[in-house]
Scaffold this active site. Structure first.
Site, short mmCIF file in Angstrom:
data_model
loop_
_atom_site.label_atom_id
_atom_site.label_comp_id
_atom_site.label_asym_id
_atom_site.label_seq_id
_atom_site.Cartn_x
_atom_site.Cartn_y
_atom_site.Cartn_z
N ASP A 1 0.29 -5.35 9.62
CA ASP A 1 -0.80 -4.42 9.33
C ASP A 1 -2.00 -5.26 8.88
O ASP A 1 -1.94 -5.91 7.83
CB ASP A 1 -0.35 -3.46 8.21
CG ASP A 1 -1.40 -2.40 7.90
OD1 ASP A 1 -2.45 -2.36 8.57
OD2 ASP A 1 -1.17 -1.60 6.95
N LYS B 1 -12.85 -1.36 7.24
CA LYS B 1 -13.44 -2.22 6.21
C LYS B 1 -14.38 -3.25 6.82
O LYS B 1 -15.51 -3.40 6.37
CB LYS B 1 -12.34 -2.94 5.43
CG LYS B 1 -11.05 -2.16 5.28
CD LYS B 1 -11.04 -1.21 4.11
CE LYS B 1 -9.81 -0.33 4.16
NZ LYS B 1 -9.47 0.36 2.96
N TRP C 1 0.86 -1.18 0.00
CA TRP C 1 0.00 0.00 0.00
C TRP C 1 0.91 1.24 0.00
O TRP C 1 1.78 1.35 0.88
CB TRP C 1 -0.87 -0.03 1.26
CG TRP C 1 -1.87 1.06 1.38
CD1 TRP C 1 -2.74 1.50 0.43
CD2 TRP C 1 -2.14 1.84 2.56
NE1 TRP C 1 -3.52 2.50 0.93
CE2 TRP C 1 -3.17 2.74 2.23
CE3 TRP C 1 -1.60 1.87 3.85
CZ2 TRP C 1 -3.69 3.64 3.14
CZ3 TRP C 1 -2.12 2.77 4.76
CH2 TRP C 1 -3.15 3.65 4.41
N ALA D 1 -5.79 -4.94 7.91
CA ALA D 1 -6.84 -3.96 7.58
C ALA D 1 -8.09 -4.62 7.01
O ALA D 1 -9.09 -3.95 6.80
CB ALA D 1 -6.30 -2.92 6.60
C1 LMR Z 1 -6.95 1.52 -0.54
O1 LMR Z 1 -5.86 0.92 -0.55
O2 LMR Z 1 -7.56 1.83 -1.57
C2 LMR Z 1 -7.59 1.85 0.77
O3 LMR Z 1 -6.80 1.40 1.82
C3 LMR Z 1 -7.97 3.28 0.89
C4 LMR Z 1 -6.79 4.20 1.00
O4 LMR Z 1 -6.79 4.98 1.94
O5 LMR Z 1 -5.88 4.16 0.17
#
Ligand code: LMR
Length: 394
Positions: free
Chosen positions: A208, A243, A127, A210
């Site tokens: 992490d 989420k 991410w 999520a």
């Molecule tokens: C994503 O990866 O799209 C989500 O976790 C939202 C974000 O804040 O980027």
């Protein structure tokens, strides 16, 4: 003074949200930001959240501050959800944070205070905000290979070869489940190998999580994390409620630090409290309170789990339908990985030009690295996407 500020690089996911919003084409399809949507394209408020909100409205009699680390009943309930019985509670320090991102930030800050020389190892890809936070806090970081673009699965040999470079006191950032952006996840035996490796090296794991409940189920999605938590003396966990409780804008999440058995928690608990106090003073409480009401009430909890399970199964159905539609069109199983991936995301394996073409020619929006949010699909849009993928030559 402000003229001295440096222009910041754009955030690909946020930019994509804006582009989609401004696209006037009626048939456009949003597979961008990681937000769950039902078949009608709506991000629903979960039933248990609505019930808890109604009850809270009736009983809440103050909006005064709670505590710099948040409400203990929320933290204890989250520790149970994430860790089960894997770890004695007297090894845990914790704080409510502003969403899971706030927990990632606090965790990185804590690493910097404890060991400024530590290198944080991060999966490539990850991410993008993981990298951004590490740059912002000024902590050393290095990528480890994770994803095989050819098979669209985890390249575990490459990952372990890179993690050979981990030194004592380094930190390895892992996705608890539903890897963002690839959708490719470690198996339990692989988690064990990583745990043994970090244990031998004297390194920490930072997990992490999520998307607990979006992959193979609430317990199954936490199994790797629990295994690593039980294997290592020190672990940091960032958990998000955005989420799995569908409360994105309420910013509910927590950081959990696991200390060595027998070690005092005063330093870790004190640091987590000060990190909150010096950044947000007190964490948001509304979403956290709804979560603890749900987790501590058997009927509400059962209803929440039931709805979450429906969401999970729905995403698995969409995955299978898309893989089937592509098999029929491609005449091969080269998109079979879509059914094997878990969670909201799959990395399709398209080039940036192909991603751009999908957007320009078909109004299909995905992140530039070809990450698709599977929950953005429905029965009607699956054949549209499958046709577009084949027409684009992916
Ligand atoms: C994503 O990866 O799209 C989500 O976790 C939202 C974000 O804040 O980027």
């Amino acid at each position: 003074m402000f003229e001295n500020l440096e222009a910041q690089p754009g955030d690909g996911i946020l930019e994509l949200m804006g582009l989609f919003r401004d696209d006037p084409r009626p048939g456009k399809i949003d597979l961008g930001v990681g937000v769950y949507k039902n078949a009608e394209g709506v991000t629903p408020i979960m039933r248990a959240i609505k019930t808890a909100e109604k009850r809270l409205w009736e009983v809440e009699d103050t909006k005064s501050y709670v505590a710099p680390t948040g409400a203990p009943e929320f933290l204890e309930a989250m520790a149970g959800l994430v860790l089960g019985d894997a770890i004695d509670r007297d090894r845990l320090s914790y704080a409510a944070t502003s969403g899971g991102t706030g927990a990632v930030r606090s965790g990185m800050d804590m690493i910097g205070r404890a060991n400024p020389d530590a290198t944080v190892w991060v999966s490539d890809p990850t991410w993008p905000v993981h990298w951004a936070i590490l740059r912002q806090v000024g902590q050393k970081h290095r990528p480890y290979r994770y994803f095989d673009p050819a098979t669209r699965a985890v390249d575990f040999d490459a990952m372990m070869a890179d993690l050979d470079g981990v030194a004592r006191g380094d930190v390895v950032l892992l996705h608890g489940c539903c890897h963002n952006p690839t959708g490719a996840n470690l198996t339990l035996p692989e988690w064990q190998i990583v745990a043994d490796h970090l244990s031998e090296r004297g390194a920490l794991a930072f997990v992490d999580i999520a998307y607990q409940g979006f992959g193979d189920g609430l317990e199954q999605d936490a199994a790797g994390l629990r295994l690593i938590a039980a294997s290592l003396p020190e672990v940091i966990i960032a958990a998000s409620c955005s989420k799995n409780f569908g409360i994105y804008r309420e910013r509910a999440g927590c950081i959990i630090a696991i200390s060595e058995p027998g070690q005092s928690r005063d330093l870790t608990q004190g640091m987590l409290s000060v990190l909150n106090r010096n950044s947000i003073s007190f964490p948001p409480d509304h979403g956290a309170r709804l979560v603890s009401m749900i987790l501590n009430d058997p009927a509400l909890r059962a209803d929440w789990q039931d709805e979450l399970e429906g969401i999970r199964i729905g995403m698995l159905d969409l995955r299978q339908s898309l893989a089937d539609a592509l098999r029929a069109r491609a005449g091969s199983d080269r998109f079979g990985f879509l059914a094997d991936h878990r969670g909201m995301f799959s990395r399709l394996g398209a080039t940036p030009e192909q991603v751009q073409h999908l957007r320009d020619a078909f109004g299909i929006y995905m992140v530039a690295d070809s990450r698709m949010n599977i929950a953005g699909l429905n029965k009607a849009t699956i054949p549209v996407l499958a046709d577009a993928i084949i027409a684009t030559g992916i």
